[in-house]
Design an enzyme around this catalytic site. Structure first.
Site, PDB file in Angstrom:
ATOM      1  N   ARG A 236      -2.165   1.880  11.613  1.00 52.44           N
ATOM      2  CA  ARG A 236      -1.855   2.166  13.017  1.00 52.44           C
ATOM      3  C   ARG A 236      -2.126   0.897  13.824  1.00 52.44           C
ATOM      4  O   ARG A 236      -3.125   0.208  13.595  1.00 52.44           O
ATOM      5  CB  ARG A 236      -2.723   3.310  13.564  1.00 52.44           C
ATOM      6  N   GLU A 265       3.944   0.536  20.106  1.00 52.88           N
ATOM      7  CA  GLU A 265       5.238   0.655  19.418  1.00 52.88           C
ATOM      8  C   GLU A 265       6.109   1.791  19.947  1.00 52.88           C
ATOM      9  O   GLU A 265       7.332   1.776  19.771  1.00 52.88           O
ATOM     10  CB  GLU A 265       5.043   0.814  17.906  1.00 52.88           C
ATOM     11  N   HIS A 297       7.651   0.152  11.567  1.00 49.98           N
ATOM     12  CA  HIS A 297       7.113   1.427  11.056  1.00 49.98           C
ATOM     13  C   HIS A 297       8.059   2.024   9.992  1.00 49.98           C
ATOM     14  O   HIS A 297       8.482   3.174  10.112  1.00 49.98           O
ATOM     15  CB  HIS A 297       6.890   2.430  12.205  1.00 49.98           C
TER      16      HIS A 297
HETATM   17  P1  NAD Z   1      -6.319   9.193   3.894  1.00 50.56           P
HETATM   18  O1  NAD Z   1      -6.880  10.181   4.862  1.00 50.56           O
HETATM   19  O2  NAD Z   1      -5.954   9.662   2.528  1.00 50.56           O
HETATM   20  O3  NAD Z   1      -7.344   7.972   3.720  1.00 50.56           O
HETATM   21  C1  NAD Z   1      -7.949   7.333   4.792  1.00 50.56           C
HETATM   22  C2  NAD Z   1      -9.237   6.724   4.261  1.00 50.56           C
HETATM   23  O4  NAD Z   1      -9.819   5.969   5.330  1.00 50.56           O
HETATM   24  C3  NAD Z   1     -10.282   7.779   3.835  1.00 50.56           C
HETATM   25  O5  NAD Z   1     -10.737   7.501   2.518  1.00 50.56           O
HETATM   26  C4  NAD Z   1     -11.399   7.604   4.842  1.00 50.56           C
HETATM   27  O6  NAD Z   1     -12.702   7.856   4.299  1.00 50.56           O
HETATM   28  C5  NAD Z   1     -11.220   6.143   5.228  1.00 50.56           C
HETATM   29  N1  NAD Z   1     -11.894   5.774   6.467  1.00 50.56           N
HETATM   30  C6  NAD Z   1     -12.161   6.542   7.551  1.00 50.56           C
HETATM   31  N2  NAD Z   1     -12.842   5.827   8.458  1.00 50.56           N
HETATM   32  C7  NAD Z   1     -12.997   4.577   7.935  1.00 50.56           C
HETATM   33  C8  NAD Z   1     -13.619   3.399   8.386  1.00 50.56           C
HETATM   34  N3  NAD Z   1     -14.238   3.341   9.564  1.00 50.56           N
HETATM   35  N4  NAD Z   1     -13.594   2.315   7.583  1.00 50.56           N
HETATM   36  C9  NAD Z   1     -12.979   2.359   6.375  1.00 50.56           C
HETATM   37  N5  NAD Z   1     -12.376   3.450   5.889  1.00 50.56           N
HETATM   38  C10 NAD Z   1     -12.387   4.551   6.666  1.00 50.56           C
HETATM   39  O7  NAD Z   1      -5.086   8.527   4.635  1.00 50.56           O
HETATM   40  P2  NAD Z   1      -3.828   7.819   3.957  1.00 50.56           P
HETATM   41  O8  NAD Z   1      -2.817   8.846   3.598  1.00 50.56           O
HETATM   42  O9  NAD Z   1      -4.300   6.861   2.937  1.00 50.56           O
HETATM   43  O10 NAD Z   1      -3.241   7.030   5.227  1.00 50.56           O
HETATM   44  C11 NAD Z   1      -3.951   5.955   5.816  1.00 50.56           C
HETATM   45  C12 NAD Z   1      -3.292   5.637   7.148  1.00 50.56           C
HETATM   46  O11 NAD Z   1      -1.973   5.132   6.899  1.00 50.56           O
HETATM   47  C13 NAD Z   1      -3.035   6.890   8.012  1.00 50.56           C
HETATM   48  O12 NAD Z   1      -4.144   7.159   8.824  1.00 50.56           O
HETATM   49  C14 NAD Z   1      -1.820   6.527   8.805  1.00 50.56           C
HETATM   50  O13 NAD Z   1      -2.262   6.053  10.061  1.00 50.56           O
HETATM   51  C15 NAD Z   1      -1.175   5.392   8.037  1.00 50.56           C
HETATM   52  N6  NAD Z   1       0.187   5.691   7.582  1.00 50.56           N
HETATM   53  C16 NAD Z   1       1.180   4.801   7.887  1.00 50.56           C
HETATM   54  C17 NAD Z   1       2.486   5.023   7.459  1.00 50.56           C
HETATM   55  C18 NAD Z   1       3.594   4.047   7.750  1.00 50.56           C
HETATM   56  O14 NAD Z   1       4.782   4.368   7.550  1.00 50.56           O
HETATM   57  N7  NAD Z   1       3.301   2.837   8.212  1.00 50.56           N
HETATM   58  C19 NAD Z   1       2.774   6.176   6.711  1.00 50.56           C
HETATM   59  C20 NAD Z   1       1.744   7.053   6.399  1.00 50.56           C
HETATM   60  C21 NAD Z   1       0.455   6.819   6.829  1.00 50.56           C
END
Ligand code: NAD
Length: 335
Positions: A236, A265, A297
């Site tokens: 994000r 964005e 994105h």
């Molecule tokens: P997820 O919930 O499976 O994993 C997120 C991880 O981040 C978890 O393991 C959590 O413990 C960890 N976390 C939380 N706070 C933290 C911190 N302060 N420091 C380090 N780690 C921390 O999520 P995911 O499915 O892996 O997705 C991750 C991110 O990717 C989503 O939050 C979303 O914003 C983004 N995303 C982007 C796209 C894209 O098209 N660009 C698509 C899907 C998701």
């Protein structure tokens, strides 16, 4: 049986194709190209549910309007829910369902694509060769082999990135407040955030945007990173303090920046602004650096992910109608 009437916001041509008939008979979709925001909240009147994406703004004002329109369901066509006031929705009895994992591989692979493109400058080579310029000046990269990458957030996406980077022969460091044994089995080594910042030549962000993670990549964090670090953000935009990042790019401290997300964005991405003057000076400054690569994105955007988004969103709507919600897809069931 009456059908569930869903107002589908931020509908692009791709969305309309992806959600084209046949649909379950119990579901009717009405497409709006507009984002759902305080300005467009009145479009929701007369519907049973809204279906939204990453750049719709469901703040308290919008959620109140949904409640007044008797809407009891928000369907997110994405995983992240930082754009929804979840507490307000919960207080007003509005259920929020999402697609928690549509293709973690897609996002991890896109992060790797940004790394490779920035490093080996294939986007520049493509244009050069087509123009008959076969000079290699300025195209030198570095071996990923034996370098160190740091993954912040080892959830679904971060974990997918580990074997990709190990495949290049990289050492993989990880930081997550909730470490996973699976990530360790895949070859990542958990370290403190400080150590990760200090020892990684490439840093990739895979954590959610939360109040405590907003602008975590700020001047203080960047100061701990090695000179010439490559920073990749597919999570994000709000994770970066963008002016601090621009400052570090100008000082050559950040050597490469690859981003698929940007804090403002919602005013730009997913639309064609090529005939307009873009007024966001911070974004425009980013586009002027030769070592910055921006995609709009698209990390999630694969055939497999789109199929999954359609199937899960329609199933979420049916589950709500039949009152047997899948807790895995329910945001409030998690919090
Ligand atoms: P997820 O919930 O499976 O994993 C997120 C991880 O981040 C978890 O393991 C959590 O413990 C960890 N976390 C939380 N706070 C933290 C911190 N302060 N420091 C380090 N780690 C921390 O999520 P995911 O499915 O892996 O997705 C991750 C991110 O990717 C989503 O939050 C979303 O914003 C983004 N995303 C982007 C796209 C894209 O098209 N660009 C698509 C899907 C998701």
């Amino acid at each position: 049986m009456s059908s569930l009437n869903i107002a589908f916001f931020s509908a692009t041509k791709t969305d309309k194709n992806n959600f084209s008939p046949p649909l379950p008979t119990e579901i009717t979709l009405h497409f709006f190209e507009e984002h759902l925001t305080p300005k467009t909240k009145n479009l929701t009147q007369g519907y049973d549910a809204v279906c939204v994406f990453v750049n719709d703004q469901l703040n308290a004002e919008v959620i109140n309007a949904l409640h007044q329109s008797n809407i009891r369901l928000i369907l997110l066509r994405c995983a992240g829910f930082n754009n929804v006031d979840i507490k307000k929705a919960f207080d007003l009895g509005i259920t929020v369902l999402r697609v928690p994992s549509y293709s973690p591989m897609a996002v991890a692979e896109h992060a790797a694509a940004l790394m490779l493109t920035l490093n080996r400058k294939t986007h520049k080579a493509y244009n050069r060769v087509r123009e008959g310029n076969f000079s290699l000046e300025g195209l030198m990269g570095f071996d990923l082999f034996s370098k160190t990458a740091g993954i912040i957030g080892t959830g679904r996406i971060g974990r997918q990135l580990i074997p990709i980077l190990k495949g290049f022969g990289m050492e993989v460091l990880a930081y997550d407040p909730n470490p996973s044994t699976e990530a360790e089995k895949l070859g990542a080594r958990y370290v403190s955030l400080e150590t990760l910042y200090q020892q990684s030549q490439i840093i990739s962000l895979h954590l959610p945007l939360l109040p405590e993670t907003q602008h975590m990549i700020n001047a203080r964090a960047i100061a701990q990173m090695p000179q010439g670090v490559m920073l990749i953000n597919t999570s994000r935009g709000g994770l970066l303090d963008t002016p601090a990042v621009i400052n570090a790019l100008k000082k050559r401290h950040i050597g490469y920046l690859g981003i698929d997300v940007y804090e403002q964005e919602e005013n730009l991405f997913f639309e064609d602004h090529s005939e307009e003057i873009i007024e966001d000076d911070v974004f425009e400054r980013l586009t002027t650096f030769p070592n910055v690569l921006i995609t709009a994105h698209q990390a999630f955007f694969t055939q497999e992910a789109m199929t999954h988004i359609r199937e899960t969103t329609l199933q979420n709507a049916l589950d709500f109608k039949h009152q047997h919600i899948n807790p895995v897809n329910c945001v409030q069931c998690e919090s």
